[in-house]
Design a protein around this motif. Structure first.
Motif, mmCIF file in Angstrom:
data_model
loop_
_atom_site.group_PDB
_atom_site.id
_atom_site.type_symbol
_atom_site.label_atom_id
_atom_site.label_comp_id
_atom_site.label_asym_id
_atom_site.label_seq_id
_atom_site.Cartn_x
_atom_site.Cartn_y
_atom_site.Cartn_z
ATOM 1 N N LEU A 50 0.834 -1.192 0.000
ATOM 2 C CA LEU A 50 0.000 0.000 0.000
ATOM 3 C C LEU A 50 0.875 1.251 0.000
ATOM 4 C CD1 LEU A 50 -2.640 -1.091 2.657
ATOM 5 C CD2 LEU A 50 -3.138 -0.574 0.275
ATOM 6 N N PRO A 51 0.416 2.346 -0.599
ATOM 7 C CA PRO A 51 1.205 3.580 -0.557
ATOM 8 C C PRO A 51 1.514 3.976 0.881
ATOM 9 C CG PRO A 51 -0.613 3.785 -2.109
ATOM 10 C CD PRO A 51 -0.825 2.503 -1.380
ATOM 11 N N PRO A 52 2.757 4.356 1.177
ATOM 12 C CA PRO A 52 3.117 4.703 2.561
ATOM 13 C C PRO A 52 2.425 5.992 3.004
ATOM 14 C CG PRO A 52 4.914 5.244 1.067
ATOM 15 C CD PRO A 52 3.893 4.518 0.255
ATOM 16 N N PRO A 53 2.209 6.149 4.312
ATOM 17 C CA PRO A 53 1.599 7.395 4.815
ATOM 18 C C PRO A 53 2.479 8.597 4.496
ATOM 19 C CG PRO A 53 1.595 5.681 6.507
ATOM 20 C CD PRO A 53 2.454 5.175 5.386
ATOM 21 N N ARG A 54 1.841 9.737 4.316
ATOM 22 C CA ARG A 54 2.535 10.996 4.081
ATOM 23 C C ARG A 54 2.074 11.996 5.133
ATOM 24 N NH1 ARG A 54 0.702 8.782 -0.316
ATOM 25 N NH2 ARG A 54 -1.210 10.024 -0.320
ATOM 26 N N PHE A 55 3.047 12.583 5.820
ATOM 27 C CA PHE A 55 2.753 13.545 6.885
ATOM 28 C C PHE A 55 1.854 12.934 7.972
ATOM 29 C CE2 PHE A 55 2.882 15.923 2.794
ATOM 30 C CZ PHE A 55 4.124 16.516 2.970
ATOM 31 N N GLY A 56 1.983 11.633 8.182
ATOM 32 C CA GLY A 56 1.150 10.996 9.198
ATOM 33 C C GLY A 56 -0.282 10.775 8.758
#
Length: 724
Positions: free
Chosen positions: A361-367
Motif C-alpha cells: 500500500l502507498p506509505p503514509p505521508r505527513f502521518g
C-alpha cells in the motif's frame, strides 16, 4: 542438530512426528530437543509470534549445539523460561529444519493438528518496552472484559434472544461504567499496531487453539478477554480500528466459527484467500499454505504443500484445483489486482496474485493515509456477487487445463454479449479521504452516538485534535482537494450517463440507473454500514439521485467555478479547481457564498479607489461578513453525512463504461475500449474479457445494467472459451 533427530515418515500407523523443545533457559546449555509421535505427545505449549528481522539473530544452545534464532524469539524465550522452565514447547523456527523443504512441507501440512493439540497457545507480541503504559492498558482491558461479561450474563437472563443486541448493549453499558482513560486507550492502540497482527500464520494458530494467552512483556491476558476488547474497539472506535491490521475483525469471526461444532459453517479456501490477502508472509507460498489448514478436509487434500514450487506455479495449481473441485466462478473476482499493486509475477490472467500485501500500500505521508479501503470490499465482493443471476440458472461444466509454451490455458464455457465502446476516468486511491495514521492522544473509546450528539461533540473534538496534532488542521483542505477530484470523476460519469447513446429515458431515470450501476445493484446496500446511527436508510438509489441532482443544480449556479472554467483554471491549475469543487461538495452553497466574499471585497476596493463607483459601507461590509461567515461554515460546522460519500470508496479502482448496445457498465480500472462483455456458464455476473488471437484473457468482473438477471443469457450460444 537435526541430523541426529530425524523425523520418521508419517505414513505408518503411528502417524506424523514432531520435535518438542524442553526449555531450561535460553542461555542455558541443557535445552533439549526430542522427537515424539504427534498422537502420543506429552503435554506441550505452542508459541505464536512474529519472527522479526531474519538478519538480527542471537545464539541459544540446544542438545549441546549452537542454534541461531531471531532476536524477537530470543526475547520471548527469556520471558517464558522462568514461568515454564522444564516444560515442552513447539516453536516452528526451532522444531522444524527450515532448510529441508520436504520436511518443512510435511510439518506445515500438520500445523493445524499441532496447534489444536497444544495445551495452550502463547501469543508473544514483543517486549513491554515497545509500548508506553502497557500495564495500565492491560489492566483496563481486564477490568472492561469483566464488566462486559457481567452485562452479557445479566442481559441474557432477561430472556432477550437477539445475541447481537445483547452484545451491542453489553459493550455500551460496560464502556459507560468503565471508561478508558487517554493513556489506557493509547496503550491499547499500540498493542494493536504490533507487527504480529499482520502475519498470515496467526490466523490458523489462534483459530484452532484450545486456549490462548496474549503476552506483551510482563503483562498478559486471556485471548477471550482480548476479543471482548476488540469487539468494543470495533463498535466504539471503528474509524480507528479500520486503519489497523485487517486480520483482527476476520480473526474474531473465524475463531467463533471454529469453536462451534458445525463444520459446515466454516469457510472454504476460496473465501479465506481474499479475506486475508493483505496479510503478510516472508514466503509468498505461505499466503496459501498458511490458510490451507483452515479449509475443509476435502479442499486440504486438493493441494499438496510443495516449497519447491515458484509462487506462479503454486497459485496456478491452487486456482485450477479449486475451480475444478467447486466449479465456483466467484474465484475469478480476485483476478484483477489493485491499480497501485506492482505486477511481480508472470501469472495467467485467470489466476489471482496473492503475493501482494499491506506492505505494498502507498506509505503514509505527513502521518496521513487513505487506510486499507480495499479490504472492506474484498470481504463483501463475494456476498454481492451471489445476488446476481447474469447467466440465469446455468451450471458451470468442469473446467479443463492445458499447458502450452504460452502458459496454462483454462477452458470454460460462455458467450460474448456486448462490447465496450467508451470508457470514463477511474476512481483511484488518491480520490479517497485521508485519515490520521497515529491516533495516540486523540481519542478514547466511547459508545456510538446519534447524529445530534455527534454535532454537539464536533467542536470540542476538532479543537482538541488540532491542539494535540496540528497535522489534523491540514485534513480539511487536503480532503477538499481529494473530494473535488473524486466529484469531478463522478460528474464525468454523469455526463456519460446523459449522453444520447445511452438507451434509457429521462435524466432522473438515467441517474437512477447510473447509481444502481455504481452501487452494483440493490443487493449491495445491506453491506453498507456506518457508525453514526440514522445517517443512512435503505432507499439508497433514490437518495443518491435526489442528492446528486441538488448538487448538480447548485454547481450550475456556482459563479466561482464557472469563472474558473471560463478563464481556464480548471485545466491550467486543476488542483485549485478540485479544491474549490471539494469545498462546494462539503457545503453545497459553500463556494457560492465564497463568491459573495470575493464580490464584497471587490466592491469595497472599487468604492475606495474609484471615483465612479460609490457603494455605501452599509451594503459592502454586511455582504463581506456574510460571505466570510458562510464560506467558513463548512470548515467549522459539521454537515450531514452525504450518501454520495458511499460511492467514492464503493467504486474504487472501477470506471464507468458505455457498451455498443447503449448500456451503462461498471468495469475494472484496466478495461479498455473494444474489450468484450462475456457471460460465463455458471457465472453470476458479467466479466470483461480481451481477445488475444483465438483466445481470451480476463480483465475482471463487471456490473452491466440490464444484464444481471439473465436477460441476455442463451444456453444455445454458450461455447468453449480458452483463457490465457
Amino acid at each position: 542438530l537435526y541430523r541426529n533427530l530425524p523425523l520418521p515418515p508419517g505414513t505408518g500407523e503411528a502417524g506424523p512426528s514432531i520435535r518438542l523443545l524442553r526449555l531450561r533457559g535460553v542461555n542455558h546449555d541443557n535445552n533439549e530437543l526430542k522427537v515424539f509421535p504427534l498422537k502420543e505427545c506429552p503435554e506441550f505449549r505452542a508459541l505464536s509470534y512474529c519472527w522479526g528481522d531474519l538478519n538480527d539473530t542471537l545464539h541459544m544452545h540446544c542438545n549441546g549445539q549452537c542454534l541461531n534464532i531471531t532476536r524477537n524469539l530470543h526475547l520471548a524465550l527469556e520471558h517464558f523460561e522462568s514461568e515454564y522452565a522444564g516444560q515442552l514447547f513447539w516453536i516452528d523456527a526451532i522444531c522444524i529444519d527450515q532448510e529441508v523443504k520436504l520436511e518443512l512441507a510435511d510439518q506445515v501440512s500438520i500445523m493445524r493438528d499441532i496447534y489444536s493439540q497444544a495445551k495452550e497457545v502463547l501469543v508473544w507480541l514483543g517486549p513491554s518496552t515497545l509500548c508506553k503504559n502497557i500495564q495500565l492498558g492491560f489492566s483496563a482491558c481486564k477490568q472492561y472484559a469483566a464488566r462486559m461479561r457481567y452485562y452479557i450474563h445479566f442481559l441474557a437472563e432477561t430472556g432477550e434472544a437477539d445475541h447481537n443486541l445483547i452484545a451491542d448493549a453489553s459493550i455500551d453499558l460496560a464502556i459507560r461504567s468503565r471508561p478508558f482513560t487517554g493513556p489506557e486507550s493509547d496503550a491499547l492502540l499500540e498493542v494493536l499496531r504490533q507487527p504480529y497482527w499482520s502475519r498470515v500464520w496467526i490466523i490458523q494458530e489462534l483459530c484452532v487453539s484450545k486456549v490462548a494467552q496474549v503476552h506483551m512483556g510482563e503483562q498478559s491476558m486471556p485471548w477471550d478477554d482480548f476479543v471482548l476488547v476488540l469487539l468494543m474497539m470495533e463498535r466504539c472506535m471503528s474509524f480507528v480500528v479500520r486503519n489497523l491490521e485487517t486480520n483482527l475483525r476476520a480473526l474474531m469471526d473465524l475463531r467463533r466459527l471454529y469453536a462451534s461444532e458445525d463444520p459446515a459453517s466454516r469457510p472454504h479456501l476460496a473465501s479465506l484467500l481474499p479475506q486475508f490477502r493483505w496479510s503478510q508472509a516472508t514466503n509468498p507460498l505461505d499466503k496459501v499454505y498458511g490458510l490451507l489448514g483452515l479449509a475443509p478436509s476435502d479442499e486440504r487434500n486438493l493441494v499438496d504443500i510443495e516449497y519447491t514450487l515458484s509462487p506462479s506455479e503454486c497459485y496456478t495449481k491452487v486456482m485450477f484445483a479449486l475451480l475444478e473441485h467447486s466449479r465456483d466462478l466467484s474465484l475469478l473476482l480476485n483476478c484483477n489486482a489493485p491499480s497501485f499493486a506492482p505486477k511481480k509475477l508472470n501469472l495467467p490472467s485467470w489466476v489471482p496474485d496473492w503475493s501482494y500485501d499491506a506492505s505494498n500500500l502507498p506509505p503514509p505521508r505527513f502521518g496521513l493515509s487513505e487506510s486499507n479501503v480495499y479490504h472492506r470490499f474484498d470481504v463483501t465482493r463475494k456476498g454481492i456477487y451471489e445476488g446476481y443471476q447474469a447467466s440465469a440458472n446455468s451450471e458451470c461444466p468442469t473446467p479443463t487445463l492445458q499447458n502450452s509454451p504460452d502458459g496454462a490455458i483454462l477452458t470454460l464455457h460462455g458467450m460474448i454479449t456486448d462490447q465496450i465502446s467508451e470508457v470514463a476516468p477511474t476512481m483511484e486511491l488518491h480520490h479517497q479521504l485521508l485519515l490520521i495514521v497515529d491516533h495516540t492522544g486523540l481519542y478514547v473509546p466511547s459508545a456510538p452516538f446519534y447524529w445530534s450528539e455527534f454535532v454537539s461533540k464536533y467542536w470540542t473534538g476538532l479543537l482538541w485534535r488540532g491542539l494535540m496534532k496540528p497535522i489534523t488542521i491540514l485534513l480539511f483542505p487536503m480532503n477538499c482537494y481529494r473530494k473535488g477530484a473524486a466529484l469531478n470523476v463522478l460528474l464525468t460519469w454523469a455526463r456519460l450517463a446523459q449522453s444520447p447513446a445511452i438507451s434509457e429515458g429521462e435524466d432522473a431515470e438515467r441517474f437512477k440507473i447510473l447509481f444502481d450501476t455504481l452501487m452494483k445493484g440493490p443487493q449491495s446496500y445491506k453491506f453498507i454500514q456506518d457508525r453514526v446511527k440514522g445517517a443512512y436508510s435503505k432507499n439508497v438509489t433514490q437518495q443518491l439521485t435526489e442528492e446528486f441532482q441538488i448538487l448538480q443544480f447548485e454547481l450550475g449556479w456556482n459563479f466561482l467555478l464557472k469563472f474558473m472554467t471560463l478563464v481556464g483554471i480548471e485545466y491550467l491549475f486543476p488542483s485549485l479547481y478540485f479544491s474549490v469543487l471539494g469545498l462546494s461538495y462539503e457545503h453545497f452553497r459553500g463556494t457560492f457564498h465564497l463568491t459573495g466574499l470575493i464580490i464584497g471585497l471587490e466592491m469595497m476596493i472599487a468604492a475606495q479607489f474609484s471615483e465612479y463607483i460609490t457603494i455605501p459601507l452599509s451594503v459592502s461590509v454586511p455582504l463581506l461578513l456574510y460571505g466570510l461567515y458562510t464560506s467558513a461554515l463548512p470548515i467549522f460546522a459539521p454537515v450531514q453525512p452525504k450518501r454520495l460519500d458511499l460511492l467514492f470508496s464503493a467504486v474504487l479502482d472501477y470506471r464507468l463504461a458505455k457498451t455498443e448496445s447503449g448500456r451503462l457498465a461498471l468495469v475494472p480500472h484496466n478495461a479498455e475500449m473494444e474489450d468484450s462483455i462475456a457471460l460465463l456458464q455458471g457465472g453470476k455476473c458479467p466479466f470483461v474479457v480481451r481477445q488475444q488471437e483465438s483466445k481470451w484473457s480476463f480483465v475482471g468482473d463487471s456490473y452491466v445494467h440490464g444484464m444481471m438477471n439473465g436477460e441476455e443469457w442463451r444456453d444455445e450460444d454458450s461455447k468453449e472459451m480458452e483463457f490465457v
